[in-house]
Write a protein that holds these residues in place. Structure first.
Motif, PDB file in Angstrom:
ATOM      1  N   ALA A  31       0.754  -1.351  -0.070  1.00 62.97           N
ATOM      2  CA  ALA A  31       0.104   0.030  -0.011  1.00 62.97           C
ATOM      3  C   ALA A  31       0.898   1.342   0.021  1.00 62.97           C
ATOM      4  CB  ALA A  31      -0.947   0.182   1.323  1.00 62.97           C
ATOM      5  N   ASP A  32       1.996   1.253   0.382  1.00 61.23           N
ATOM      6  CA  ASP A  32       2.990   2.425   0.873  1.00 61.23           C
ATOM      7  C   ASP A  32       4.095   2.483  -0.245  1.00 61.23           C
ATOM      8  OD1 ASP A  32       4.454   0.284   1.432  1.00 61.23           O
ATOM      9  OD2 ASP A  32       5.110   1.289   3.278  1.00 61.23           O
ATOM     10  N   GLY A  33       3.886   1.602  -1.423  1.00 56.96           N
ATOM     11  CA  GLY A  33       4.893   1.495  -2.670  1.00 56.96           C
ATOM     12  C   GLY A  33       4.359   2.719  -3.728  1.00 56.96           C
ATOM     13  N   PRO A  34       5.400   3.067  -4.298  1.00 60.12           N
ATOM     14  CA  PRO A  34       5.052   4.158  -5.426  1.00 60.12           C
ATOM     15  C   PRO A  34       4.162   3.592  -6.707  1.00 60.12           C
ATOM     16  CG  PRO A  34       7.294   3.444  -5.529  1.00 60.12           C
ATOM     17  CD  PRO A  34       6.880   2.638  -4.456  1.00 60.12           C
ATOM     18  N   GLU A  35       3.418   4.213  -7.366  1.00 64.89           N
ATOM     19  CA  GLU A  35       2.827   3.712  -8.415  1.00 64.89           C
ATOM     20  C   GLU A  35       3.663   3.668  -9.706  1.00 64.89           C
ATOM     21  OE1 GLU A  35       0.353   7.202 -10.646  1.00 64.89           O
ATOM     22  OE2 GLU A  35      -0.457   6.944  -8.648  1.00 64.89           O
ATOM     23  N   PRO A  36       3.457   2.715 -10.457  1.00 61.93           N
ATOM     24  CA  PRO A  36       4.265   2.439 -11.735  1.00 61.93           C
ATOM     25  C   PRO A  36       4.032   3.438 -12.581  1.00 61.93           C
ATOM     26  CG  PRO A  36       2.544   0.830 -11.699  1.00 61.93           C
ATOM     27  CD  PRO A  36       2.461   1.635 -10.492  1.00 61.93           C
ATOM     28  N   THR A  51      -5.181   6.090  -6.489  1.00 64.91           N
ATOM     29  CA  THR A  51      -4.738   4.817  -5.930  1.00 64.91           C
ATOM     30  C   THR A  51      -5.620   4.710  -4.508  1.00 64.91           C
ATOM     31  OG1 THR A  51      -2.585   5.102  -6.635  1.00 64.91           O
ATOM     32  CG2 THR A  51      -2.737   3.908  -4.514  1.00 64.91           C
ATOM     33  N   LEU A  52      -5.915   3.749  -4.128  1.00 56.24           N
ATOM     34  CA  LEU A  52      -6.654   3.126  -2.721  1.00 56.24           C
ATOM     35  C   LEU A  52      -6.120   1.986  -2.327  1.00 56.24           C
ATOM     36  CD1 LEU A  52      -9.028   3.998  -0.948  1.00 56.24           C
ATOM     37  CD2 LEU A  52     -10.481   2.642  -2.209  1.00 56.24           C
TER      38      LEU A  52
END
Length: 93
Positions: free
Chosen positions: A50-55, A74-75
């Motif tokens: 959940a805390d990872g960066p979006e691609p 992002t949810l």
């Protein structure tokens, strides 16, 4: 989130045969589906955390049409990215 979905009707949905698992130097994610709308595409992504960066996706179809990133939402560990078709380049350009 409603503004993220392109206008027009949903034309179809592509499901990657292996659910499109990807690992990059920035993040790990799985493409769950690609929705084909009358005016664009929405890519449904499951992030590794959940805390990872979006691609940052780059889309091009089998006809060579490139798609421009329009918006994302992002949810928790779910990410939706919307794209619209770019104007094709002139022949010989």
């Amino acid at each position: 989130m409603r503004k993220l979905i392109p206008s027009g009707g949903l034309r179809g949905m592509l499901l990657p045969p292996t659910y499109g698992q990807h690992v990059t130097h920035r993040t790990e994610f799985t493409i769950l589906s690609v929705e084909i709308w009358a005016t664009g595409l929405v890519v449904n992504i499951q992030l590794a955390s959940a805390d990872g960066p979006e691609p940052r996706l780059i889309l091009q179809d089998h006809f060579g049409t490139e798609y421009s990133f329009r918006d994302s939402a992002t949810l928790e560990s779910r990410n939706l990215q919307a794209f619209t078709p770019s104007v094709p380049r002139a022949p010989g350009a």
